[in-house]
Write a protein that holds these residues in place. Structure first.
Motif: not given
Length: 491
Positions: A102, A106-107, A171, A228, A231-232, A235
């Protein structure tokens, strides 16, 4: 994975380390081209050194916190009309919390899209301004970097784009599918890479269920299911201003640096610093063999080392340099390659991290000599811990360190990497000078004591990757081995 042109954490000692980060061992950590400051009086000949260590750049590190809680470290450097900016977050794979890959994903997605711009427009935006964006994710940390001209007409739009990319990524789904496919293809390639197979097995055996046990890239089962929304959420938590260190080096005034840090910090999500992972448990020593069709066998030995704040780091760094951390002339290289021709190269390293990182020894040799070579390496480590370095070895290591130390501050890119690590690991602002002074003052007994405090020859976790073949006795040591050398890297 994920070292998308980001400067590696190049730490003196650690990075005379891999960088080690490194290292396709247990930590993944490439530097930008050096932009060395031009001295007022250039060196005309090496003879001018007259046995003295080269002069090194003195750093005046300024530091403060932004309103949102990001720590800032800044060094003015007006020799070149540009600046380097590096954000370091506690957002590495140790924060994956069971969703392996993850942090890396994300990066990797940061510069794939922002409002009104897709990945192509972002790349063209930086390129059109003469700016360079980089990012990468590792075990402890994730980074995002910007190099830009310092003139306001270039600096300001580059910073605006950078702040959007790091603080407000969208993303996009099409990019997410593409990057997942790239990662899955990488996993397939890794099945044919004995070094990768061994490194992953070694991490698992050394760290058990600890977050450091798992590959930063995740695996073929974990990556496809990442969404997604995940990821959000990651982040928003891990790229928060309170979880960030902002390092700045270059042609900027203090007021300009404060404005840049404030702009970047305000663009990030709001939130606190994330806690470091728990300390790992001691692993069970032993040997694991992975069958792999090859003419050579990879030998990987490890045990738990130290965290980044351990007061013995200077002694361990110098002790490891003598054992196997340098190139030719180390104990391991001399005995295993130069006197017996058993390998192309053998190296040892400490990789200190937020919690206890690994101490590793890596080499590969001809399969039919692998068992004897492994025992030789184990015996060499045991003997080194028993006897310690000689005074001559220590003096040579100190001289080598003094000669290479100026490289740690030779360019703005190297300095910004140092500042990011100092801030991330909460080290003193004078850490570079302190490290050098401590290293030069060490005695043989202090190095021996530190090495024995943290290492034991009977605690090694060992992974071998290669074929099962009948073994042959090792050739005797000689100043001119008959075979010179064996074990040329296959991958």
């Amino acid at each position: 994975m994920s070292d998308r042109r980001a400067p590696r954490q190049t730490f003196v000692g650690a990075g005379l380390f891999a960088l080690a980060l490194s290292a396709c061992t247990l930590l993944s950590a490439p530097a930008h081209a050096a932009d060395a400051a031009k001295p007022a009086n250039g060196l005309q000949s090496l003879a001018e050194l007259d046995g003295k260590a080269p002069s090194r750049r003195q750093l005046n590190v300024q530091n403060w916190k932004t309103a949102e809680g990001a720590r800032v470290l800044f060094v003015e450097a007006h020799e070149l009309p540009m600046f380097d900016l590096r954000l370091t977050f506690a957002a590495g794979s140790s924060q994956d919390a069971g969703t392996e890959g993850l942090a890396t994903l994300t990066n990797a997605m940061l510069n794939e899209g922002v409002a009104g711009k897709d990945v192509t427009a972002i790349a063209q935006g930086f390129e059109g301004l003469g700016a360079d964006f980089g990012n990468g994710a590792y075990r402890d940390m994730a980074v995002a970097s910007l190099r830009s001209l310092s003139a306001a007409d270039k600096r300001q739009p580059a910073l605006k784009l950078f702040a959007d990319v790091v603080g407000k990524p969208t993303f996009p789904e099409d990019s997410l599918k593409r990057i997942k496919n790239q990662m899955l293809a990488g996993f397939e390639y890794d099945k044919q890479n004995p070094a990768k197979l061994g490194a992953n097995a070694l991490s698992s055996k050394l760290y058990g269920t600890h977050p450091y046990a798992f590959p930063s890239d995740g695996n073929a089962k974990s990556i496809p299911g990442i969404t997604q929304a995940q990821l959000r959420a990651f982040h928003a938590k891990a790229y928060a201003a309170g979880n960030a260190v902002i390092a700045l080096v270059g042609d900027l005034s203090r007021s300009e640096a404060e404005a840049i840090a404030a702009q970047v910090s305000a663009a990030l999500p709001k939130g606190p610093a994330l806690p470091a992972p728990a300390q790992p448990s001691e692993p069970k020593p032993g040997i694991t063999h992975i069958d792999y069709a090859s003419k050579q066998t990879h030998l990987m030995l490890a045990e738990l080392g130290i965290d980044r704040n351990d007061p013995d780091w200077a002694a361990l760094s110098l002790g490891n340099q003598i054992l196997g951390g340098g190139a030719f002339g180390t104990r391991l290289m001399s005995e295993v390659r130069e006197k017996r021709g058993l390998t192309y190269g053998v190296y040892s390293s400490f990789t200190p991290m937020q919690v206890r990182g690994p101490f590793t020894i890596n080499l590969q040799t001809r399969a039919e000599l692998s068992e004897g070579t492994l025992k030789l390496v184990q015996d060499l480590l045991a003997d080194y811990l028993k006897t310690g370095p000689t005074q001559q070895e220590l003096d040579d290591a100190k001289r080598e360190l003094a000669g290479s130390f100026p490289l740690s501050t030779a360019s703005n890119a190297s300095i910004v990497g140092q500042l990011g690590a100092i801030g991330f690991y909460n080290l003193p602002l004078t850490w570079l000078e302190d490290f050098m002074q401590q290293s030069q003052a060490l005695t043989v007994e202090q190095v021996k004591t530190a090495m024995n405090k943290h290492l034991a020859a009977d605690k090694l976790v060992i992974v071998t990757v290669g074929p099962k073949v009948p073994q042959k006795p090792l050739p005797p040591p000689t100043e001119k081995p008959a075979d010179q050398p064996l074990g040329v890297p296959e991958h």
